[in-house]
Motif scaffolding. Structure first.
Motif, mmCIF file in Angstrom:
data_model
loop_
_atom_site.group_PDB
_atom_site.id
_atom_site.type_symbol
_atom_site.label_atom_id
_atom_site.label_comp_id
_atom_site.label_asym_id
_atom_site.label_seq_id
_atom_site.Cartn_x
_atom_site.Cartn_y
_atom_site.Cartn_z
ATOM 1 N N ARG A 221 -7.285 7.644 2.976
ATOM 2 C CA ARG A 221 -6.491 8.879 2.991
ATOM 3 C C ARG A 221 -7.407 10.112 2.930
ATOM 4 N NH1 ARG A 221 -1.953 6.297 -0.489
ATOM 5 N NH2 ARG A 221 -0.250 6.230 1.014
ATOM 6 N N MET A 222 -8.435 10.052 2.110
ATOM 7 C CA MET A 222 -9.375 11.179 2.005
ATOM 8 C C MET A 222 -10.089 11.399 3.330
ATOM 9 S SD MET A 222 -9.518 12.457 -1.192
ATOM 10 C CE MET A 222 -11.168 13.022 -1.444
ATOM 11 N N LEU B 211 0.811 -1.212 0.000
ATOM 12 C CA LEU B 211 0.000 0.000 0.000
ATOM 13 C C LEU B 211 0.848 1.268 0.000
ATOM 14 C CD1 LEU B 211 -2.639 -1.165 2.631
ATOM 15 C CD2 LEU B 211 -2.891 -1.129 0.133
ATOM 16 N N LYS B 212 2.188 1.088 0.051
ATOM 17 C CA LYS B 212 3.142 2.207 0.052
ATOM 18 C C LYS B 212 2.898 3.145 1.240
ATOM 19 C CE LYS B 212 4.032 2.163 -4.921
ATOM 20 N NZ LYS B 212 3.411 0.947 -5.316
ATOM 21 N N VAL C 52 -7.253 2.295 -0.127
ATOM 22 C CA VAL C 52 -6.407 3.141 0.717
ATOM 23 C C VAL C 52 -6.605 4.612 0.359
ATOM 24 C CG1 VAL C 52 -4.227 3.221 -0.588
ATOM 25 C CG2 VAL C 52 -4.188 3.177 1.897
ATOM 26 N N LYS C 53 -6.973 4.897 -0.901
ATOM 27 C CA LYS C 53 -7.256 6.282 -1.302
ATOM 28 C C LYS C 53 -8.429 6.837 -0.496
ATOM 29 C CE LYS C 53 -5.640 5.536 -5.993
ATOM 30 N NZ LYS C 53 -6.049 5.332 -7.386
ATOM 31 N N ASP C 54 -9.473 6.019 -0.309
ATOM 32 C CA ASP C 54 -10.630 6.448 0.489
ATOM 33 C C ASP C 54 -10.221 6.721 1.931
ATOM 34 O OD1 ASP C 54 -12.293 6.181 -1.714
ATOM 35 O OD2 ASP C 54 -12.905 4.137 -1.196
ATOM 36 N N LYS D 257 -7.690 12.882 5.932
ATOM 37 C CA LYS D 257 -7.401 14.306 5.714
ATOM 38 C C LYS D 257 -8.558 15.178 6.189
ATOM 39 C CE LYS D 257 -4.198 13.816 1.890
ATOM 40 N NZ LYS D 257 -3.939 14.062 0.471
ATOM 41 N N GLU E 196 -6.886 -0.273 -3.772
ATOM 42 C CA GLU E 196 -7.401 1.036 -4.174
ATOM 43 C C GLU E 196 -8.188 1.717 -3.051
ATOM 44 O OE1 GLU E 196 -10.649 -1.917 -5.142
ATOM 45 O OE2 GLU E 196 -8.464 -1.907 -5.334
ATOM 46 N N GLU F 228 2.062 6.196 9.048
ATOM 47 C CA GLU F 228 0.892 6.513 8.225
ATOM 48 C C GLU F 228 -0.149 5.397 8.310
ATOM 49 O OE1 GLU F 228 -0.269 8.117 3.756
ATOM 50 O OE2 GLU F 228 1.609 7.018 4.015
#
Length: 145
Positions: free
Chosen positions: A139-140, A89-90, A135-137, A143, A133, A95
């Motif tokens: 991150r949003m 997941l980088k 992980v983008k959710d 934030k 994919e 994090e």
């Protein structure tokens, strides 16, 4: 710098019997909820017996086998699985801990095998492994918080 491994002596005296024990490995079976794995367990053993004394990292093989069985039976990921998913997941350890709401130092402890992730965290890691994919959710949402 990597720590130097101290070479263990080939023999030791049993503190209970005074008998000479020899450095060797023996088959040892680890069982968890009906599933078993046999490992080669290093230790000091008397001639003709499997009753041994284990020092240093000797028990690490049984710990690893138990973790693998727990992953197979209950879905609790091993430290290696957790590290693999996090890297896939980088994410840094900090994090990952923040995104999954388990604390900034949790992944360090998970990956060193000091603690196991909770059931919900284990499930989330499994889902993220299958659907990176998502992980983008995370991150949003992170934030926005």
């Amino acid at each position: 710098m990597a720590a130097l491994r101290k070479e263990l002596p080939e023999t030791m005296t049993s503190p209970e019997t005074g008998e000479t024990l020899y450095r060797d490995v023996r088959a040892f079976t680890v069982t968890f909820k009906g599933k078993s794995a046999t490992v080669e367990l290093p230790g000091y053993y008397p001639t003709g017996s499997n009753d041994g004394i284990h020092v240093g990292d000797d028990m690490a093989v049984t710990d690893a086998a138990l973790r693998a069985l727990k992953e197979e039976v209950e879905g609790i990921p091993t430290p290696d699985t957790i590290r693999r998913v996090r890297k896939k997941l980088k994410l840094s350890q900090r994090e990952a801990g923040g995104l999954l709401k388990v604390g900034e130092n949790a992944f360090d402890k998970y990956e060193r095998g000091l603690i196991e992730p909770s059931g919900p965290t284990s499930q989330l890691l499994r889902l993220l492994d299958q659907h990176p994919e998502l992980v983008k959710d995370l991150r949003m949402t992170h934030k926005m918080a």
